[in-house]
Design an enzyme around this catalytic site. Sequence first.
Site, PDB file in Angstrom:
ATOM      1  N   ALA A   2     -77.550  38.491  19.465  1.00  0.00           N
ATOM      2  CA  ALA A   2     -78.186  39.518  18.643  1.00  0.00           C
ATOM      3  C   ALA A   2     -78.251  39.094  17.184  1.00  0.00           C
ATOM      4  O   ALA A   2     -79.260  39.319  16.498  1.00  0.00           O
ATOM      5  CB  ALA A   2     -77.430  40.835  18.788  1.00  0.00           C
ATOM      6  N   LEU A   5     -81.032  36.530  16.734  1.00  0.00           N
ATOM      7  CA  LEU A   5     -82.356  37.143  16.742  1.00  0.00           C
ATOM      8  C   LEU A   5     -82.628  37.883  15.444  1.00  0.00           C
ATOM      9  O   LEU A   5     -83.738  37.821  14.896  1.00  0.00           O
ATOM     10  CB  LEU A   5     -82.471  38.089  17.937  1.00  0.00           C
ATOM     11  CG  LEU A   5     -82.502  37.429  19.320  1.00  0.00           C
ATOM     12  CD1 LEU A   5     -82.483  38.492  20.413  1.00  0.00           C
ATOM     13  CD2 LEU A   5     -83.725  36.531  19.461  1.00  0.00           C
ATOM     14  N   CYS A 227     -79.938  41.156   0.244  1.00  0.00           N
ATOM     15  CA  CYS A 227     -80.385  42.548   0.382  1.00  0.00           C
ATOM     16  C   CYS A 227     -79.877  43.440  -0.745  1.00  0.00           C
ATOM     17  O   CYS A 227     -80.511  44.451  -1.058  1.00  0.00           O
ATOM     18  CB  CYS A 227     -79.946  43.107   1.732  1.00  0.00           C
ATOM     19  SG  CYS A 227     -78.173  43.010   2.029  1.00  0.00           S
TER      20      CYS A 227
END
Length: 275
Positions: A2, A5, A227
Amino acid sequence: MAQRLTSAFLNWREHITPASKTSDFENTGMISPEEFVLAGDYLVSKFPTWSWECGDRIRGFLPKDKQYLVTRHVFCVQRNINIGVNEEWVDIETDDTRNKDDDQDDDAISSIHSDTSDIASAERLKGQSKELSDSGPLPLKDEEDDDQMVSPVIKEDEGRYYDLYIVYDKYYRTPRLFLRGWNAGGQLLTMKDIYEDVSGEHAGKTVTMEPFPHYHSHNTMASVHPCKHASVLLKLIKQHRERNDPIRVDQYMVLFLKFVSTMLPYFEIDYTIQA
């Protein structure tokens, strides 16, 4: 799987995002590619250890000879601690979580302005690294210790060295830090090793192994996910403005290094300048 990805998706998203042509760093904390180059030029002029490089993968929205910034052989005092994180992958931010933890921005600001034990320790050791390779182990004395206690000796094999890279992230419109390190024997550091040199607030949260965008091969490095960069830098910009000491856009990269130093308190990153 995960995590892999998610990382692939975020890198693809950055790849397809068009480069910004607008300038609004005082209100967003973000910069355009042109401002990235301007701020990089200022950094190189004030700190000659930094330089521009082009790599072997040219990104068309930046000048060919000014693709990314690099400084090499940055000394880092090795910490002997255990961090319970995965050897290769750690959590990163996604759109679903990006807006829910403004308190972490305030924590980052506090880290920059407070004299934490990590930064204080690093400052006491600053300036000693240049002599390590010539003189071997050096005893270090704590200048603030009135009791004449002896600080631990830094042995040559306890030091680590890093190459730091600053690239432009099109999606977040901020600089992004990549780093690759070696021990004193020249062996490449693992992600677990690198986590030992990252502050406890950030290790295992926003650091991942990512493809370096300016290399075609052998390009995987540790990277600090950007971020939160814009929100933290915007708060710093506003604080300077409130003190009647506004930050110019060409000084942006120095402010970025000040922010980065809170994540890497044991690195000898120089950002102290009367700009």
